[in-house]
Design a protein around this motif. Structure first.
Motif, PDB file in Angstrom:
ATOM      1  N   UNK A 110       0.833  -1.200   0.000  1.00 27.27           N
ATOM      2  CA  UNK A 110       0.000   0.000   0.000  1.00 27.27           C
ATOM      3  C   UNK A 110       0.869   1.252   0.000  1.00 27.27           C
ATOM      4  N   UNK A 111       0.601   2.156  -0.946  1.00 28.61           N
ATOM      5  CA  UNK A 111       1.342   3.409  -1.035  1.00 28.61           C
ATOM      6  C   UNK A 111       2.488   3.368  -2.029  1.00 28.61           C
ATOM      7  N   UNK A 112       2.746   2.192  -2.623  1.00 27.49           N
ATOM      8  CA  UNK A 112       3.831   2.102  -3.608  1.00 27.49           C
ATOM      9  C   UNK A 112       3.399   2.608  -4.980  1.00 27.49           C
ATOM     10  N   UNK A 113       2.149   3.017  -5.083  1.00 20.01           N
ATOM     11  CA  UNK A 113       1.602   3.648  -6.290  1.00 20.01           C
ATOM     12  C   UNK A 113       0.545   4.645  -5.826  1.00 20.01           C
ATOM     13  N   UNK A 114       0.075   5.452  -6.746  1.00 21.13           N
ATOM     14  CA  UNK A 114      -0.934   6.456  -6.411  1.00 21.13           C
ATOM     15  C   UNK A 114      -2.164   6.281  -7.292  1.00 21.13           C
ATOM     16  N   UNK A 115      -3.322   6.442  -6.690  1.00 23.43           N
ATOM     17  CA  UNK A 115      -4.585   6.478  -7.430  1.00 23.43           C
ATOM     18  C   UNK A 115      -5.024   7.940  -7.442  1.00 23.43           C
ATOM     19  N   UNK A 116      -5.101   8.516  -8.627  1.00 23.99           N
ATOM     20  CA  UNK A 116      -5.389   9.942  -8.776  1.00 23.99           C
ATOM     21  C   UNK A 116      -6.792  10.122  -9.349  1.00 23.99           C
ATOM     22  N   UNK A 117      -7.572  10.970  -8.716  1.00 21.90           N
ATOM     23  CA  UNK A 117      -8.887  11.367  -9.230  1.00 21.90           C
ATOM     24  C   UNK A 117      -8.875  12.877  -9.324  1.00 21.90           C
ATOM     25  N   UNK A 118      -9.313  13.400 -10.460  1.00 23.83           N
ATOM     26  CA  UNK A 118      -9.312  14.849 -10.598  1.00 23.83           C
ATOM     27  C   UNK A 118     -10.454  15.307 -11.468  1.00 23.83           C
ATOM     28  N   UNK A 119     -10.829  16.558 -11.260  1.00 26.93           N
ATOM     29  CA  UNK A 119     -11.810  17.196 -12.124  1.00 26.93           C
ATOM     30  C   UNK A 119     -11.118  18.350 -12.824  1.00 26.93           C
ATOM     31  N   UNK A 120     -11.581  18.619 -14.043  1.00 28.32           N
ATOM     32  CA  UNK A 120     -10.959  19.664 -14.843  1.00 28.32           C
ATOM     33  C   UNK A 120     -12.019  20.538 -15.494  1.00 28.32           C
ATOM     34  N   UNK A 121     -11.591  21.728 -15.889  1.00 26.82           N
ATOM     35  CA  UNK A 121     -12.374  22.596 -16.765  1.00 26.82           C
ATOM     36  C   UNK A 121     -11.646  22.595 -18.099  1.00 26.82           C
ATOM     37  N   UNK A 122     -12.410  22.470 -19.177  1.00 29.63           N
ATOM     38  CA  UNK A 122     -11.822  22.398 -20.516  1.00 29.63           C
ATOM     39  C   UNK A 122     -12.193  23.626 -21.327  1.00 29.63           C
ATOM     40  N   UNK A 123     -11.275  24.054 -22.174  1.00 28.20           N
ATOM     41  CA  UNK A 123     -11.578  25.137 -23.104  1.00 28.20           C
ATOM     42  C   UNK A 123     -12.544  24.589 -24.156  1.00 28.20           C
ATOM     43  N   UNK A 124     -13.525  25.374 -24.518  1.00 27.25           N
ATOM     44  CA  UNK A 124     -14.508  24.962 -25.522  1.00 27.25           C
ATOM     45  C   UNK A 124     -13.799  24.651 -26.833  1.00 27.25           C
ATOM     46  N   UNK A 125     -14.238  23.569 -27.481  1.00 26.15           N
ATOM     47  CA  UNK A 125     -13.731  23.234 -28.803  1.00 26.15           C
ATOM     48  C   UNK A 125     -12.590  22.240 -28.839  1.00 26.15           C
ATOM     49  N   UNK A 126     -12.126  21.764 -27.688  1.00 23.51           N
ATOM     50  CA  UNK A 126     -11.047  20.767 -27.735  1.00 23.51           C
ATOM     51  C   UNK A 126     -11.635  19.374 -27.505  1.00 23.51           C
ATOM     52  N   UNK A 127     -10.967  18.371 -28.041  1.00 25.32           N
ATOM     53  CA  UNK A 127     -11.417  16.986 -27.936  1.00 25.32           C
ATOM     54  C   UNK A 127     -11.040  16.421 -26.571  1.00 25.32           C
ATOM     55  N   UNK A 128     -12.019  15.860 -25.881  1.00 24.70           N
ATOM     56  CA  UNK A 128     -11.748  15.311 -24.553  1.00 24.70           C
ATOM     57  C   UNK A 128     -10.862  14.068 -24.622  1.00 24.70           C
ATOM     58  N   UNK A 129     -11.116  13.196 -25.566  1.00 21.10           N
ATOM     59  CA  UNK A 129     -10.395  11.916 -25.629  1.00 21.10           C
ATOM     60  C   UNK A 129      -8.891  12.116 -25.763  1.00 21.10           C
ATOM     61  N   UNK A 130      -8.468  12.895 -26.737  1.00 22.39           N
ATOM     62  CA  UNK A 130      -7.027  13.098 -26.915  1.00 22.39           C
ATOM     63  C   UNK A 130      -6.438  13.937 -25.781  1.00 22.39           C
ATOM     64  N   UNK A 131      -7.200  14.867 -25.276  1.00 24.83           N
ATOM     65  CA  UNK A 131      -6.725  15.707 -24.182  1.00 24.83           C
ATOM     66  C   UNK A 131      -6.605  14.899 -22.887  1.00 24.83           C
ATOM     67  N   UNK A 132      -7.536  13.975 -22.669  1.00 26.43           N
ATOM     68  CA  UNK A 132      -7.476  13.126 -21.472  1.00 26.43           C
ATOM     69  C   UNK A 132      -6.196  12.300 -21.479  1.00 26.43           C
ATOM     70  N   UNK A 133      -5.788  11.801 -22.631  1.00 25.35           N
ATOM     71  CA  UNK A 133      -4.539  11.038 -22.722  1.00 25.35           C
ATOM     72  C   UNK A 133      -3.335  11.929 -22.417  1.00 25.35           C
ATOM     73  N   UNK A 134      -3.378  13.183 -22.887  1.00 27.00           N
ATOM     74  CA  UNK A 134      -2.288  14.130 -22.588  1.00 27.00           C
ATOM     75  C   UNK A 134      -2.239  14.432 -21.089  1.00 27.00           C
ATOM     76  N   UNK A 135      -3.401  14.562 -20.463  1.00 27.94           N
ATOM     77  CA  UNK A 135      -3.463  14.803 -19.012  1.00 27.94           C
ATOM     78  C   UNK A 135      -2.867  13.612 -18.274  1.00 27.94           C
ATOM     79  N   UNK A 136      -3.293  12.409 -18.642  1.00 26.16           N
ATOM     80  CA  UNK A 136      -2.771  11.205 -17.976  1.00 26.16           C
ATOM     81  C   UNK A 136      -1.254  11.107 -18.113  1.00 26.16           C
TER      82      UNK A 136
END
Length: 164
Positions: A110-136
């Motif tokens: 336990x603790x040798x890795x991290x589980x991250x949960x986050x919320x974001x605000x996105x600029x209008x007009x960008x694709x969530x799928x590709x942006x989510x991969x960039x965030x990850x």
């Protein structure tokens, strides 16, 4: 309108009173334990002060996230620091602004890795799928570089859209 404005001195006094009250409560608990345990005098020298200092240090630092190194050695870091690391990584992605961040210990041990949960605000007009991969990718790299552990899971929830 509130006409009473507290001074820094009043705030400092309130904080000092709170620390004295906490110290008194802790001393009571320690005294009760020590009377039941009855250690030898040489073993008890400075125990009360060491315990109180540990508690004060913990209170000063604030909430902590408990993690472990690759070798399984436990360490803790302020939760605010962990959130700051993740927020900076999220904000580095074009068109994304970090909102809430939660990091929990994961992995085995336990603790040798991290589980991250986050919320974001996105600029209008960008694709969530590709942006989510960039965030990850950004969060994963930051967590590994700054904390020395991998991100086992990165959950992203887009909760707002903004226009520049």
């Amino acid at each position: 309108m509130n006409e009473h404005v507290g001074s820094g001195a009043e705030s400092d006094q309130t904080s000092a009173d709170s620390h004295r009250e906490s110290d008194a409560q802790l001393r009571g608990v320690i005294d009760e334990y020590m009377s039941a345990f009855q250690p030898e005098p040489e073993d008890a020298a400075g125990v009360r002060e060491r315990i109180l200092q540990l508690v004060r240090d913990d209170l000063y630092r604030g909430p902590s996230t408990n993690l472990a190194t690759e070798q399984g050695h436990p360490f803790s870091i302020s939760t605010a620091s962990v959130r700051s690391i993740v927020r900076s990584a999220v904000d580095s992605v074009d068109g994304i602004r970090a909102r809430s961040v939660d990091v929990e210990p994961a992995g085995d041990p336990e603790g040798s890795a991290a589980a991250v949960s986050l919320t974001v605000a996105m600029r209008a007009g960008i694709s969530f799928t590709s942006t989510a991969e960039a965030i990850r990718g950004s969060v994963s790299a930051a967590v590994l570089a700054e904390l020395g552990i991998p991100a086992a899971r990165i959950d992203i929830n887009a909760e707002d859209v903004y226009v520049d």
